[in-house]
Design a protein around this motif. Structure first.
Motif, mmCIF file in Angstrom:
data_model
loop_
_atom_site.group_PDB
_atom_site.id
_atom_site.type_symbol
_atom_site.label_atom_id
_atom_site.label_comp_id
_atom_site.label_asym_id
_atom_site.label_seq_id
_atom_site.Cartn_x
_atom_site.Cartn_y
_atom_site.Cartn_z
ATOM 1 N N ALA A 80 0.840 -1.192 0.000
ATOM 2 C CA ALA A 80 0.000 0.000 0.000
ATOM 3 C C ALA A 80 0.876 1.244 0.000
ATOM 4 N N HIS A 122 -5.254 4.311 -0.703
ATOM 5 C CA HIS A 122 -4.995 2.929 -1.134
ATOM 6 C C HIS A 122 -6.062 1.905 -0.754
ATOM 7 N N SER A 177 -2.691 1.906 -4.753
ATOM 8 C CA SER A 177 -2.928 3.275 -4.322
ATOM 9 C C SER A 177 -3.740 4.014 -5.371
#
Length: 603
Positions: free
Chosen positions: A500, A507, A543
């Protein structure tokens, strides 16, 4: 029609009537704001949904969408039902399928709501002919109609059932059901024809001595289970029915008698409107055949609807309860005379008592508690349903004519023409399934890797050798089976690390998307810790597009240095160095996951 007096309270009196053109113009404005610049004339097409057979479901239907007059229930063209009372007199026939004798299943079904039996008979694929008596032990054959499905053993199975009728002293006029002769359906299943001479004799016997017993079934399930569309299923059933009419009239039955010997079996799917339209269109088309044959009043098609085996999944089979409920509702609304609800564990083997109970109760709840059968033809008058019925009928008639030009159903099967057309349709649908344009809940969407497997006793192998049998979950089931084998061999599933980037608000959405996608192939997503700690060899960046522009390139390079073998990015393809594969809504998920398992050494 009753005209109510003007009470001066019309709520719309102060507003001008909205026009179709005004609605279309407003839609165009909304599309333009979403980035789709289309002229007013194309607004509806832009929002329509493509169906199979060249049909489209539009976003709005009005009185301008005219369709032919469907007539009245119980009268030609029978679009609104084969009986004037529809299913209001007690609901549809609740018919359950049995492939083995014993186990107490038949008595339990009949004691708890089932009103007729569908018995699969055969030495290898069902109940042996010699065991038919034990399978029906304790069954009052004058009260419970029996439908046979015996393939090449139809002759001996029919003789045994008739012997059981005589043994119980059932009068000829009290016997009800179907002997199940279906030579073309058997050939479609197995690739092997069987002698049709006894079929005509069975029909003559039923017509003369058992007026409530039919001799032939026109089973369209082989074409549905081979991946055929609704129109192809209908077209094949028409071609088969016409072939049987020719055989029966050639054997000495008149047209009315021949028409009275046929029962039609169709699949009911979770696409409720298409199922409703299919059953209504089937009756209209068969009425047209009867009309051409000079017996329009005898053209009421007797319909048996079966919840689709194609839609049943092996993973998360509990969701099948939802699928069969919608399909059963559609079959009832569509006017089916008999409905078979396949148990939710049907794809896994022999159903247990709980699964059979849920199956039969599905019909009971819809009939007794939802009161679905209090209205004749509930969908009648719907602009969408009437239009879809008409369009589907035309598409099916076109395919039927194509089969007839090829020499009829038998010739179409033997030349491969029917199989090729069905395979072509399934190929297009398979691509949609692979891209999750047609999601399968519990399989391609929202899979559960820790799900406890549902294990059932092995069922008899169905006939094979002819048209294939397909399921919507086939491609994903193959991926999950590879993962299961890897788990059994190594003690762990293949893994992918989800990296992430940026804050949670950036995200979270794509992290959930990627986790869902990889689990559909049996790949365990790991979100905790670093890539090095995850035990994975592959990684997926997750993301927003804005964060990707700032960090994706550097993050991919860092992961490469950390020995990542393959870098995914959850999002549309972009100029991000170091990224190998992009995963996004509409990508070929099956191809992506299959390649990932190959790289991970999952055989």
């Amino acid at each position: 029609m009753t005209v109510l007096p003007d009470d001066g309270l019309s709520l719309a009196a102060e507003f001008p009537d909205a026009t179709h053109e005004q609605w279309r113009h407003l839609v165009t404005g909304v599309l333009r704001r979403s980035g789709r610049d289309v002229p007013d004339a194309e607004a509806e097409h832009a929002l329509s949904t493509a169906l199979e057979d060249g049909l489209r479901a539009r976003p709005l239907y009005t009185a301008r969408d005219l369709a032919p007059d469907p007539g009245l229930p119980g009268f030609p063209p029978f679009v609104r039902g084969g009986r004037a009372d529809g299913n209001t007199a007690g609901g549809w026939d609740v018919r359950q399928r049995h492939t083995v004798a014993g186990r107490g299943a038949v008595p339990a079904d009949l004691e708890n709501g089932v009103t007729s039996l569908w018995l699969v008979v055969g030495e290898s694929a069902g109940i042996p002919v010699a065991a038919l008596g034990s399978a029906l032990e304790g069954v009052h054959l004058d009260l419970a109609p029996v439908v046979l499905d015996a393939g090449a053993e139809t002759g001996p199975a029919a003789a045994e059932l008739l012997r059981l009728y005589a043994e119980q002293g059932v009068a000829g006029e009290a016997a009800r059901g179907n002997l199940g002769a279906d030579p073309l359906g058997h050939e479609a299943r197995t690739g092997r024809p069987y002698d049709t001479a006894p079929v005509a004799e069975l029909a003559r016997s039923c017509a003369a001595r058992h007026p409530g017993l039919r001799a032939l079934t026109v089973d369209a399930l082989p074409y549905h289970e081979a991946g055929g569309s609704a129109a192809q299923e209908l077209g094949c059933s028409l071609a088969t029915g016409v072939a049987y009419l020719r055989d029966l009239t050639a054997a000495g039955l008149d047209t009315v008698q021949a028409l009275g010997q046929l029962e039609f079996r169709y699949a009911a799917t979770a696409d409720q409107f298409l199922t409703v339209a299919k059953l209504r269109a089937a009756r209209r088309l068969w009425a047209r055949v009867a009309d051409v044959c000079g017996a329009p009043r005898a053209g009421a098609q007797l319909q048996h609807a079966v919840t689709s085996p194609v839609m049943m999944t092996r993973r998360d089979p509990w969701v099948n309860m939802l699928r069969t409920t919608v399909a059963t509702l559609a079959a009832g609304v569509g006017g089916a005379d008999a409905v078979t609800v396949l148990p939710f564990d049907d794809a896994l083997g022999l159903p247990d008592a709980f699964a059979r109970r849920i199956a039969r109760n599905t019909s009971t709840v819809l009939i007794e508690e939802s009161h679905l059968t209090r209205v004749i033809d509930p969908a009648g008058g719907s602009w969408y349903v009437e239009r879809l019925t008409d369009e589907l009928a035309h598409a099916a008639w076109e395919f039927f004519q194509e089969i007839e030009r090829a020499g009829g159903q038998a010739a179409g099967l033997r030349s491969g023409m029917v199989g090729e057309r069905l395979a072509r349709t399934w190929s297009v649908r398979s691509a949609k399934l692979a891209k999750r344009r047609e999601p399968v809940t519990g399989v391609s969407e929202f899979p559960h890797l820790a799900e406890k497997p549902v294990v059932r006793e092995r069922a008899p192998e169905p006939p094979s050798g002819g048209l294939p049998r397909v399921r919507r979950d086939d491609a994903f089931e193959a991926l999950r089976a590879r993962s299961d084998a890897h788990l059994a061999a190594t003690g762990a599933r293949p893994r992918v690390h989800l990296a992430a980037l940026g804050p949670a608000s950036a995200h979270t959405g794509r992290l959930a998307f990627a986790a869902n996608l990889f689990q559909a192939g049996g790949i365990e997503p790991v979100t905790d810790g670093t890539f090095e700690e995850s035990g994975a060899r592959e990684v997926c960046l997750c993301s927003s597009d804005a964060v990707y522009e700032e960090q994706a390139g550097a993050a991919a390079s860092a992961l490469r240095e950390a020995d990542a073998g393959h870098v995914f990015l959850a999002g549309r393809p972009g100029p991000y160095p170091g990224v190998d594969t992009y995963v996004f809504a509409g990508c070929d998920v099956v191809a992506v996951l299959s390649a990932a398992l190959d790289r991970m050494g999952v055989s």
